[in-house]
Write a protein that holds these residues in place. Structure first.
Motif, PDB file in Angstrom:
ATOM      1  N   ARG A  27       4.169   2.243   2.185  1.00  0.00           N
ATOM      2  CA  ARG A  27       5.355   2.871   1.857  1.00  0.00           C
ATOM      3  C   ARG A  27       4.859   4.212   1.833  1.00  0.00           C
ATOM      4  N   VAL A  28       5.135   5.313   1.873  1.00  0.00           N
ATOM      5  CA  VAL A  28       5.090   6.714   1.659  1.00  0.00           C
ATOM      6  C   VAL A  28       6.089   7.248   0.812  1.00  0.00           C
ATOM      7  N   SER A  61      -3.091  10.694   1.791  1.00  0.00           N
ATOM      8  CA  SER A  61      -2.705   9.288   0.949  1.00  0.00           C
ATOM      9  C   SER A  61      -1.476   8.694   2.061  1.00  0.00           C
ATOM     10  N   GLY A  62      -0.931   9.440   2.324  1.00  0.00           N
ATOM     11  CA  GLY A  62       0.445   8.955   3.222  1.00  0.00           C
ATOM     12  C   GLY A  62      -0.041   8.487   4.577  1.00  0.00           C
ATOM     13  N   GLU A  63      -0.882   9.245   5.254  1.00  0.00           N
ATOM     14  CA  GLU A  63      -1.341   9.087   6.617  1.00  0.00           C
ATOM     15  C   GLU A  63      -2.172   7.667   6.622  1.00  0.00           C
ATOM     16  N   GLY A 118      -3.677   8.345  -3.731  1.00  0.00           N
ATOM     17  CA  GLY A 118      -3.260   9.686  -4.239  1.00  0.00           C
ATOM     18  C   GLY A 118      -4.305  10.573  -3.789  1.00  0.00           C
ATOM     19  N   VAL A 119      -4.142  11.911  -3.836  1.00  0.00           N
ATOM     20  CA  VAL A 119      -5.324  12.790  -3.563  1.00  0.00           C
ATOM     21  C   VAL A 119      -5.795  13.394  -4.807  1.00  0.00           C
ATOM     22  N   LEU A 161       0.916  -1.205   0.171  1.00  0.00           N
ATOM     23  CA  LEU A 161       0.122  -0.010  -0.014  1.00  0.00           C
ATOM     24  C   LEU A 161       0.943   1.419  -0.093  1.00  0.00           C
ATOM     25  N   THR A 162       0.589   2.193  -0.867  1.00  0.00           N
ATOM     26  CA  THR A 162       1.510   3.223  -1.009  1.00  0.00           C
ATOM     27  C   THR A 162       0.618   4.444  -0.942  1.00  0.00           C
ATOM     28  N   GLY A 163       1.138   5.559  -0.482  1.00  0.00           N
ATOM     29  CA  GLY A 163       0.783   6.848  -0.223  1.00  0.00           C
ATOM     30  C   GLY A 163       1.788   7.802  -0.509  1.00  0.00           C
ATOM     31  N   PHE A 164       1.567   9.063  -0.528  1.00  0.00           N
ATOM     32  CA  PHE A 164       2.536  10.227  -0.659  1.00  0.00           C
ATOM     33  C   PHE A 164       2.668  11.008   0.510  1.00  0.00           C
TER      34      PHE A 164
END
Length: 78
Positions: free
Chosen positions: A45-46, A20-22, A76-77, A6-9
């Motif tokens: 991962r962020v 998304s990162g949170e 993502g946003v 799972l990835t966010g930014f």
């Protein structure tokens, strides 16, 4: 048990918090669907908000997980 990557930014521009990162960070280590016997462990991962480094860090995350990745979900946003 297989892994869901799972990835966010990370935060960007003048936005100090990227949801998304949170979300990715909060779900890291969670187990999904364990009662079905085919569960997934979330490995999060962020990623940086930059076209150059982000794909490289995604590749590195996949390599680090050693081929046990059943799926990748990228948040993502926009």
């Amino acid at each position: 048990m297989h892994t869901l990557l799972l990835t966010g930014f990370e935060p960007f521009l003048d936005v100090q918090l990227n949801p998304s990162g949170e979300v990715a960070q909060r779900l890291d280590g969670a187990t999904l669907g364990a009662s079905s016997g085919r569960g997934l462990v979330v490995s999060s991962r962020v990623l940086p908000v930059a076209f150059g480094p982000a794909p490289l860090e995604l590749e590195a995350a996949l390599s680090a997980l050693g081929g046990e990745v059943a799926a990748v979900v990228s948040l993502g946003v926009h």
